[in-house]
Structure formats: structure tokens, C-alpha cells
Design a protein around this motif. Structure first.
Motif, PDB file in Angstrom:
ATOM      1  N   PRO A  46      42.960  34.501  35.821  1.00  0.00           N
ATOM      2  CA  PRO A  46      44.189  33.746  36.092  1.00  0.00           C
ATOM      3  C   PRO A  46      44.435  33.661  37.593  1.00  0.00           C
ATOM      4  O   PRO A  46      44.073  34.565  38.346  1.00  0.00           O
ATOM      5  N   SER A  47      45.065  32.587  38.031  1.00  0.00           N
ATOM      6  CA  SER A  47      45.222  32.314  39.464  1.00  0.00           C
ATOM      7  C   SER A  47      45.929  33.445  40.207  1.00  0.00           C
ATOM      8  O   SER A  47      45.579  33.750  41.351  1.00  0.00           O
ATOM      9  N   GLU A  48      46.914  34.107  39.562  1.00  0.00           N
ATOM     10  CA  GLU A  48      47.666  35.161  40.252  1.00  0.00           C
ATOM     11  C   GLU A  48      46.848  36.430  40.471  1.00  0.00           C
ATOM     12  O   GLU A  48      47.237  37.310  41.244  1.00  0.00           O
ATOM     13  N   LEU A  49      45.692  36.523  39.817  1.00  0.00           N
ATOM     14  CA  LEU A  49      44.844  37.714  39.961  1.00  0.00           C
ATOM     15  C   LEU A  49      43.619  37.478  40.834  1.00  0.00           C
ATOM     16  O   LEU A  49      42.949  38.434  41.228  1.00  0.00           O
ATOM     17  N   GLN A  50      43.304  36.235  41.123  1.00  0.00           N
ATOM     18  CA  GLN A  50      42.044  35.926  41.794  1.00  0.00           C
ATOM     19  C   GLN A  50      41.928  36.564  43.174  1.00  0.00           C
ATOM     20  O   GLN A  50      40.912  37.215  43.482  1.00  0.00           O
ATOM     21  N   LEU A  51      42.926  36.400  44.018  1.00  0.00           N
ATOM     22  CA  LEU A  51      42.855  36.960  45.373  1.00  0.00           C
ATOM     23  C   LEU A  51      42.804  38.482  45.337  1.00  0.00           C
ATOM     24  O   LEU A  51      42.068  39.105  46.128  1.00  0.00           O
ATOM     25  N   GLU A  52      43.545  39.083  44.442  1.00  0.00           N
ATOM     26  CA  GLU A  52      43.550  40.549  44.341  1.00  0.00           C
ATOM     27  C   GLU A  52      42.201  41.068  43.851  1.00  0.00           C
ATOM     28  O   GLU A  52      41.727  42.118  44.302  1.00  0.00           O
ATOM     29  N   LEU A  53      41.568  40.338  42.930  1.00  0.00           N
ATOM     30  CA  LEU A  53      40.234  40.725  42.472  1.00  0.00           C
ATOM     31  C   LEU A  53      39.211  40.630  43.603  1.00  0.00           C
ATOM     32  O   LEU A  53      38.346  41.496  43.754  1.00  0.00           O
ATOM     33  N   MET A  54      39.304  39.568  44.396  1.00  0.00           N
ATOM     34  CA  MET A  54      38.390  39.418  45.544  1.00  0.00           C
ATOM     35  C   MET A  54      38.560  40.583  46.516  1.00  0.00           C
ATOM     36  O   MET A  54      37.573  41.151  47.014  1.00  0.00           O
ATOM     37  N   LYS A  55      39.795  40.931  46.777  1.00  0.00           N
ATOM     38  CA  LYS A  55      40.073  42.022  47.702  1.00  0.00           C
ATOM     39  C   LYS A  55      39.562  43.342  47.140  1.00  0.00           C
ATOM     40  O   LYS A  55      38.967  44.164  47.864  1.00  0.00           O
ATOM     41  N   LEU A  56      39.756  43.548  45.863  1.00  0.00           N
ATOM     42  CA  LEU A  56      39.302  44.790  45.218  1.00  0.00           C
ATOM     43  C   LEU A  56      37.781  44.888  45.241  1.00  0.00           C
ATOM     44  O   LEU A  56      37.216  45.931  45.592  1.00  0.00           O
ATOM     45  N   GLN A  57      37.101  43.790  44.881  1.00  0.00           N
ATOM     46  CA  GLN A  57      35.651  43.804  44.781  1.00  0.00           C
ATOM     47  C   GLN A  57      34.960  43.920  46.130  1.00  0.00           C
ATOM     48  O   GLN A  57      33.808  44.358  46.209  1.00  0.00           O
ATOM     49  N   SER A  58      35.641  43.553  47.184  1.00  0.00           N
ATOM     50  CA  SER A  58      35.042  43.624  48.526  1.00  0.00           C
ATOM     51  C   SER A  58      35.162  45.011  49.157  1.00  0.00           C
ATOM     52  O   SER A  58      34.583  45.272  50.208  1.00  0.00           O
ATOM     53  N   ASP A  59      35.871  45.905  48.490  1.00  0.00           N
ATOM     54  CA  ASP A  59      36.080  47.252  49.021  1.00  0.00           C
ATOM     55  C   ASP A  59      35.103  48.227  48.358  1.00  0.00           C
ATOM     56  O   ASP A  59      35.259  48.599  47.193  1.00  0.00           O
ATOM     57  N   ASP A  60      34.056  48.635  49.087  1.00  0.00           N
ATOM     58  CA  ASP A  60      33.027  49.528  48.539  1.00  0.00           C
ATOM     59  C   ASP A  60      33.580  50.910  48.207  1.00  0.00           C
ATOM     60  O   ASP A  60      33.113  51.562  47.273  1.00  0.00           O
ATOM     61  N   THR A  61      34.576  51.355  48.969  1.00  0.00           N
ATOM     62  CA  THR A  61      35.171  52.672  48.696  1.00  0.00           C
ATOM     63  C   THR A  61      35.875  52.671  47.344  1.00  0.00           C
ATOM     64  O   THR A  61      35.727  53.610  46.555  1.00  0.00           O
ATOM     65  N   LEU A  62      36.618  51.608  47.076  1.00  0.00           N
ATOM     66  CA  LEU A  62      37.307  51.496  45.788  1.00  0.00           C
ATOM     67  C   LEU A  62      36.299  51.409  44.633  1.00  0.00           C
ATOM     68  O   LEU A  62      36.520  51.997  43.571  1.00  0.00           O
ATOM     69  N   LYS A  63      35.200  50.714  44.873  1.00  0.00           N
ATOM     70  CA  LYS A  63      34.176  50.603  43.826  1.00  0.00           C
ATOM     71  C   LYS A  63      33.571  51.969  43.517  1.00  0.00           C
ATOM     72  O   LYS A  63      33.338  52.308  42.353  1.00  0.00           O
ATOM     73  N   ALA A  64      33.339  52.758  44.537  1.00  0.00           N
ATOM     74  CA  ALA A  64      32.787  54.106  44.338  1.00  0.00           C
ATOM     75  C   ALA A  64      33.770  54.984  43.560  1.00  0.00           C
ATOM     76  O   ALA A  64      33.372  55.745  42.672  1.00  0.00           O
ATOM     77  N   MET A  65      35.048  54.850  43.880  1.00  0.00           N
ATOM     78  CA  MET A  65      36.065  55.628  43.170  1.00  0.00           C
ATOM     79  C   MET A  65      36.148  55.201  41.703  1.00  0.00           C
ATOM     80  O   MET A  65      36.281  56.027  40.812  1.00  0.00           O
ATOM     81  N   TYR A  66      36.040  53.903  41.479  1.00  0.00           N
ATOM     82  CA  TYR A  66      36.085  53.366  40.115  1.00  0.00           C
ATOM     83  C   TYR A  66      34.946  53.917  39.254  1.00  0.00           C
ATOM     84  O   TYR A  66      35.124  54.210  38.069  1.00  0.00           O
TER      85      TYR A  66
END
Length: 220
Positions: free
Chosen positions: A111-131
């Protein structure tokens, strides 16, 4: 019950013959094949049902168990009925994927309201490691803040609060049955509500802290 009946077929046939009331259907090969199939499929359905029960079950993990079970139903009629039963949850697959596997979902499909937040989340390698190295709910609680990811956090709160079975309700009423018995006639509705809240909560009470808040009298 069906499995028990199937295992006792020789004894049942023998008993009916001794009683002079034989059942020819118990010796019909086609009927016995159908019986064997019913026994087998109900066992698998029961195993699935047990997997879907229990505390701390998130909807996306329950849906994964359902999907892994579906290939076993390689029979047209049964498969169609099974798929029809879970039509509602299948329609929410994208939302569940955003919640459970946010680093894999294509932002453009969200959904449009989540797209930018998903891009920001996916571009953060530290957050991905924590996930990848902690429980899903703990990841959302600690690293997906309301300030940085308001819409993703709101979506996570929504889907983490949905329960896919009546297990919690059944557990609650079972505890109420044992708490409010005929031997506790002086138990008020208010006290019953408080006791049930404590018995169904997963939070461990700090007894020492609670005791310190109460006044007590020293013996003389």
C-alpha cells in the motif's frame, strides 16, 4: 475414535459374528478403503489443528502451517473445500508478508502509505541483521519506532493482535469454570474479573514489590 475403531475391526467382526448379527459392510473392500482414507485424513487434520492451537501464535505462522498442509490434499473436492475455508486469510497474504517478512516484500506492491517506510527499512543493513537474529515481535518493539516507521508499526500492532483460533477464548472459559465453582459462592463478579485477568496474563508479577507497597503491623 475412528483410528480406534479401525484398529479393532477384527475384534468387532468376530463379536458381531458371535452375536449372530454379522455386518457384511465390515468385509467390503471398497468400504474398508474409504474407511482407511477417512482415518488417515482425519489424523492429519487433527495434527494440524493441534499445531494451530496454543499461546503466542501469530497469524502469519499459522498461515504458513496451513500452506504446508495444503499439498497433502491432492484430491480435487477436498482441496477445494479446504481452500474455500481459508479464503479470507489468503486475501490478506500481502499484508501478512509485510508484517512477517518486511525485508523481502517488494515496496511497489505494498500500500502507498507503507512504500517509503519499507524502502527505508530494507536499506538499513543493521535493522536487517537484527530482524534475522531476534523474535519478530521483539524486533518491532525495539527497532521499528513510532517516530521513524509510524505506518509499519501500526500495521505490526494490528497483525500481532489478531488471533487465528478460538484457543485463547476456550482457555479463558476453562479457567473461569475452575475459578468460579459452587464452593466459592461469595466470589463477586469484580473479584472474578481480577482473578481471571491474573490467571490469563503472561506477565510475571513482582510479588516483593507489591508487598512493599502494603502497610503491615508488627506484632507486639
Amino acid at each position: 475414535m475412528l483410528a480406534r475403531f479401525h484398529s479393532l475391526l477384527p475384534e468387532i467382526v468376530e463379536f458381531r459374528n458371535l452375536e449372530k448379527c454379522p455386518l457384511t459392510v465390515l468385509e467390503d473392500e471398497n468400504w474398508l478403503c474409504d474407511l482407511g482414507f477417512i482415518v488417515d485424513i482425519t489424523k492429519h487434520l487433527n495434527d494440524l489443528n493441534v499445531q494451530l492451537e496454543g499461546p503466542d501464535q501469530l497469524l502469519h505462522s499459522m498461515y504458513s502451517k496451513i500452506k504446508s498442509f495444503t499439498p497433502m490434499l491432492d484430491l480435487c473436492c477436498l482441496l477445494e473445500r479446504f481452500n474455500a475455508r481459508f479464503t479470507d486469510i489468503k486475501s490478506k497474504k500481502l499484508e501478512l508478508d509485510i508484517f512477517s517478512i518486511p525485508f523481502i516484500v517488494t515496496p511497489a506492491s505494498a500500500p502507498s502509505e507503507l512504500q517509503l517506510e519499507l524502502m527505508k527499512l530494507q536499506s538499513d543493513d543493521t535493522l536487517k541483521a537484527m530482524y534475522l537474529n531476534m523474535p519478530l515481535l521483539e524486533f518491532y518493539r525495539v527497532y521499528v519506532s513510532k517516530k521513524e516507521f509510524p505506518n509499519l508499526r501500526a500495521s505490526a500492532l494490528k497483525w500481532s493482535s489478531v488471533f487465528g483460533s478460538t484457543y485463547l477464548c476456550e482457555q479463558f472459559f476453562s479457567k473461569m469454570k475452575y475459578t468460579k465453582s459452587r464452593y466459592r459462592s461469595r466470589l463477586t463478579d469484580e473479584n472474578l474479573g481480577l482473578q481471571l485477568r491474573v490467571s490469563t496474563s503472561s506477565i510475571c508479577p513482582n510479588i516483593e514489590r507489591l508487598v512493599k507497597k502494603k502497610e503491615y503491623r508488627k506484632s507486639h
